[in-house]
Structure formats: structure tokens, C-alpha cells
Design a protein around this motif. Structure first.
Motif, PDB file in Angstrom:
ATOM      1  N   SER A  38     -11.828  20.388 -31.521  1.00  0.00           N
ATOM      2  CA  SER A  38     -12.915  20.392 -32.497  1.00  0.00           C
ATOM      3  C   SER A  38     -12.952  19.046 -33.195  1.00  0.00           C
ATOM      4  O   SER A  38     -11.929  18.368 -33.319  1.00  0.00           O
ATOM      5  N   THR A  40     -14.361  17.499 -36.837  1.00  0.00           N
ATOM      6  CA  THR A  40     -14.935  17.710 -38.160  1.00  0.00           C
ATOM      7  C   THR A  40     -15.360  16.361 -38.708  1.00  0.00           C
ATOM      8  O   THR A  40     -14.575  15.414 -38.697  1.00  0.00           O
ATOM      9  N   PRO A  49     -10.404  24.519 -38.018  1.00  0.00           N
ATOM     10  CA  PRO A  49     -10.372  25.643 -37.075  1.00  0.00           C
ATOM     11  C   PRO A  49      -8.956  25.909 -36.571  1.00  0.00           C
ATOM     12  O   PRO A  49      -8.237  24.982 -36.201  1.00  0.00           O
ATOM     13  N   VAL A  52      -7.924  26.042 -32.017  1.00  0.00           N
ATOM     14  CA  VAL A  52      -8.020  24.891 -31.129  1.00  0.00           C
ATOM     15  C   VAL A  52      -6.645  24.272 -30.935  1.00  0.00           C
ATOM     16  O   VAL A  52      -5.725  24.480 -31.730  1.00  0.00           O
ATOM     17  N   THR A 398     -19.758  19.582 -37.835  1.00  0.00           N
ATOM     18  CA  THR A 398     -18.802  19.684 -36.730  1.00  0.00           C
ATOM     19  C   THR A 398     -19.558  19.521 -35.415  1.00  0.00           C
ATOM     20  O   THR A 398     -20.771  19.785 -35.350  1.00  0.00           O
ATOM     21  N   ARG A 400     -18.993  20.112 -30.962  1.00  0.00           N
ATOM     22  CA  ARG A 400     -18.197  20.569 -29.837  1.00  0.00           C
ATOM     23  C   ARG A 400     -18.340  19.552 -28.708  1.00  0.00           C
ATOM     24  O   ARG A 400     -19.377  18.915 -28.560  1.00  0.00           O
TER      25      ARG A 400
END
Length: 444
Positions: A38, A40, A49, A52, A398, A400
Motif C-alpha cells: 500500500s 499512503t 493498513p 499488507v 492512498t 494501489r
């Protein structure tokens, strides 16, 4: 956050990155090595998170005031520590972009202090996959000494010294040491022994008491040896460097070679936008090679024209509404990329900070208008500072990680204005000359 062998707790690796494109570069490589990842944006205001393997925090701290960079980096590291990371990784550019005042050294000092009085920093900017190698403490860019490459003319962090031990030594009062390639090629045990020797009595290759250690690496195998050595250490360690070492650590953790990043959801069709704020040699080549419509942004013109952004927005809307080529959606490039001489002229007339602020603010405003008014859902942004400004203006929190358009250049998936969007946030130095035309082939 002690280095004492890999852990099964998640996330395993916590990364503090000094810019957004560097964070995406690292995250793309780590994800393709098999670790869920992830990113941020900014100092975390919510918990990291917990599901992860690698948690990356992307700051905008490469060129700001060292005290501010230290403050934000410590806040990010503490948030990662609260998430239970096993290792903290200081991500900086693979060309070691920094000035004599920092920010690599001051941030490394602060992170070492955070881990305790016996802690050290250990790493390398070497990322052989993109032509960055370190030998006898000297950084090479595609076979050229850093000081002889185009990075010597960087408008914010001109790199005129390739000796990284010397460069880092000017940014910290703590001793800086080198694990040279003669040690690295003997393997993980030799590297670990050299690192341990630096903490106590003088070793064969490293003077006693070194708190910051740079490690030579000329190929990926060297990075794999260093990653293995990290697991043999029993001292607190801040890892650091470019994406290369982080990916080697990820390979060691995943233990099964490249797995490939997750497949991102598809994005609705529509016009595509490229925003270029980087002045790097590679980005200049990409702008020159682009075959579509180009809208040029000049900071001197912006400074003298209060309606400059409105005019550019009208030009952008007209270009976006034009027909695409051969059935493809229209793709427009808004470029502030210029030759070093033009950049220096603008900086001389406006000042470095004002020139940069004018460009970043205008590009960010145009990005927002493209998304809100023109239906753009796929966007490439070239340049670390520009990517940070655009992402902030779009309210991205965030992202992905998806498919790689080129080494170090992953597509990402974000939610913008409550709608899905594909963003490719590119370091100025990365990607082939045709990237602005070819990247769309693997876009979500």
C-alpha cells in the motif's frame, strides 16, 4: 523495528519515501516481487493498513527545509512502528538527490536516533535495473559517474560529486563508512561481519564507530547478498536507498521470485492526459518523442499573465474534445518541461521557489479541471514534485499498485472525486523515450 531476521508479522517492511514517484517506483518493484503493498500519501492521519506486507508512506520532503523533512519522516516512521513493521526503510532517489544541507543525512540521523543509541543506517542507492550502480562508494548513472551525468545540472539538487561517502559526510556529523565491493562479492556472511565490525572494534574494511554505512552494488545479485546479510544482523538498523535494495528485501521475504502485482479494476474509457513538470534529460526526450497534442506552460508567461491558467484550461479543453487518432481516445500533453538553460533563466528572474510554485500550482489546477470538467480518468504525471502537487490537488490519499509500464514506473489505482482513476506517477529519469505513447497499453 530491530533487524534480527524476517518476521511473519505484517506489515513486514515500512517505507518512508521522500517523494511520491520514488514511493511508487519502490512499491511497483516490491509488489511484483510478491509482497502486497500500500502507498499512503503524506504523513498518515489514519492507521496504516494491517493486511499488507509492505506499507509505504510517500512524503514531499526531498527538497524542503531539513527540519520539516525530519519532522515528517519521524511522524511517518512512528506511524509505521505503530503498525508493527519489522524494518523501517528510508527511500531516497537512486541518484542520491540532495544538497550539502540534506535531506538524506538529517533524516537518516533522526531515524537512527528513533531506533536507539546502538542503531545504524545501512543501504545503497544502487538500482542496477535502471542503470544506477555504486562502486568504491561512487555512484554511476548508466555507466557515467553521477557528477558527469545530466544530474549535475539538476535545477534543485545538482549532483556534482559522485563520491557518496563524501556527499553523505557533508550532511551529518556522524561518521560515514563504506562496505566495498570486495566484501559484497564474498557474500552475506562477509557483509554482516563487516557491518558488525563497524559497531565495535575496527574491521578490515570499515572504520570503528560508523553510524551510516553505504554498500557497493553493481548488479542485482549484490543487492540480494545485502538483503540476506540484513537477516543476519542483531543490531537496530534503518535500511535505506533506492528501490533496488527494497525489491531485493522483498524477494528475500517472498522467497519465490516475481509474482506480479494485483490486477486493477478497469477504468471507464475517456480522454487521457499527460502532465510533465520534470526537467530531466529523460523526460525531455519523452516530451520530444510524444506524437500527440502538446500544450506548453512557461513560468515567465504565467508570472506576467494573471489569466494564464484560464487560457491554458481553454486550450486543454479544446484539445481534449478533438478526435483521437486512429480510433484511440484523445491524449494531450501539458508540458512545463524545458531545457536547463530555460529553467535557469526562469529561476533567475523569478527565484527558484517562485518559479517552481508557479509551475506546480498551474499543473495541479489543470489536472483538477481535466478530471472534474473533461472526464479524464487516466493520467500520467512526470516529475516527483509535480506528481506530489497533482496528487494533493486531486485529494488522493492512498493508491494501489498495478502493472509496470516500465521498470520503476507502475500504474496505480486511486479514488478521485468518488470515482476510480488510473494514475502513473513517474520519476523524471525513468521510462523509455516512447513512454508517453506506450504506457497506455498496460493501463487499467
Amino acid at each position: 523495528m530491530r533487524a534480527a531476521g524476517w518476521s511473519t508479522d505484517r506489515p513486514l517492511l515500512g517505507v518512508v519515501a521522500d517523494d511520491l514517484t520514488g514511493a511508487c517506483d519502490l512499491a511497483g518493484g516490491v509488489a511484483h516481487a510478491g509482497l502486497t503493498t500500500s502507498v499512503t500519501l503524506g504523513v498518515p492521519t489514519e492507521p496504516i493498513p494491517a493486511d499488507v506486507d509492505c506499507a509505504v508512506v510517500a512524503l514531499k520532503s526531498r527538497t524542503n527545509d531539513p527540519a520539516e523533512a525530519v519532522r515528517d519522516s519521524l511522524a511517518a516512521a512512528r506511524a509505521l512502528g505503530d503498525a508493527g513493521v519489522r524494518y523501517v526503510y528510508q527511500k531516497y532517489c537512486s541518484t542520491f538527490d540532495s544538497t550539502d544541507r540534506g535531506n538524506i543525512g538529517p533524516v537518516a540521523d533522526a531515524l537512527v536516533d528513533l531506533l536507539g543509541p546502538d542503531a545504524i543506517s545501512l543501504g545503497t542507492p544502487a538500482t542496477p535495473q535502471v542503470g544506477r550502480t555504486q562502486y568504491l562508494g561512487h555512484l554511476f548513472v548508466n555507466g557515467q559517474l553521477l557528477s558527469e551525468s545530466s544530474l549535475r545540472d539538476h535545477p534543485l539538487t545538482p549532483m556534482t560529486d559522485a563520491n557518496l561517502v563524501r556527499v553523505l559526510g557533508r550532511q551529518t556529523t556522524r561518521p560515514v563508512g563504506l562496505v566495498d565491493h570486495s566484501v559484497v562479492r564474498r557474500g552475506a556472511a562477509a557483509i554482516a561481519a563487516a557491518v558488525k565490525a563497524s559497531v565495535g572494534a575496527a574491521g578490515e574494511h570499515i572504520d570503528a564507530g560508523r553510524r551510516h554505512l553505504l554498500v557497493d552494488a553493481v548488479e542485482d545479485a549484490d543487492l540480494d547478498r545485502l538483503a540476506e546479510a540484513i537477516g543476519l544482523l542483531d543490531v537496530p538498523v534503518v535500511l535505506g536507498g533506492g528501490a533496488g535494495l527494497a525489491v531485493a528485501v522483498a524477494r528475500s521475504m517472498a522467497g519465490a521470485g516475481e509474482q506480479g502485482a494485483e490486477e486493477l479494476p478497469s477504468i471507464e474509457a475517456g480522454p487521457r492526459l499527460i502532465i510533465s513538470g520534470s526537467g530531466s534529460e529523460r523526460t525531455r526526450a519523452q516530451v520530444a518523442a510524444f506524437r500527440g497534442k502538446v500544450i506548453t506552460l512557461d513560468p515567465l508567461a504565467l508570472a506576467g499573465d494573471g489569466s494564464g491558467v484560464e487560457r491554458l484550461a481553454r486550450d486543454l479543453a479544446e484539445a481534449v474534445h478533438a478526435d483521437g487518432t486512429a480510433g484511440a481516445p484523445p491524449t494531450v500533453l501539458v508540458s512545463a518541461t524545458a531545457a536547463p538553460s530555460d529553467v535557469r533563466r526562469a529561476q533567475k528572474e523569478l527565484g527558484v521557489d517562485r518559479a517552481a510554485a508557479l509551475v506546480e500550482d498551474a499543473l495541479a489546477q489543470l489536472a483538477v479541471r481535466a478530471v472534474e470538467d473533461l472526464g479524464v480518468r487516466r493520467m500520467i504525471v512526470a516529475g516527483g514534485e509535480t506528481s506530489g502537487a497533482v496528487a494533493a490537488a486531486l485529494g488522493v490519499k492512498t493508491v494501489r499498485i498495478g502493472a509496470l509500464a516500465a521498470p520503476g514506473v507502475p500504474w496505480t489505482y486511486a479514488t478521485v472525486r468518488d470515482r476510480p482513476m488510473a494514475l502513473l506517477l513517474k520519476s523524471g529519469n525513468f521510462g523509455g523515450p516512447d513512454l508517453f505513447d506506450t504506457a497506455w497499453q498496460v493501463a487499467p
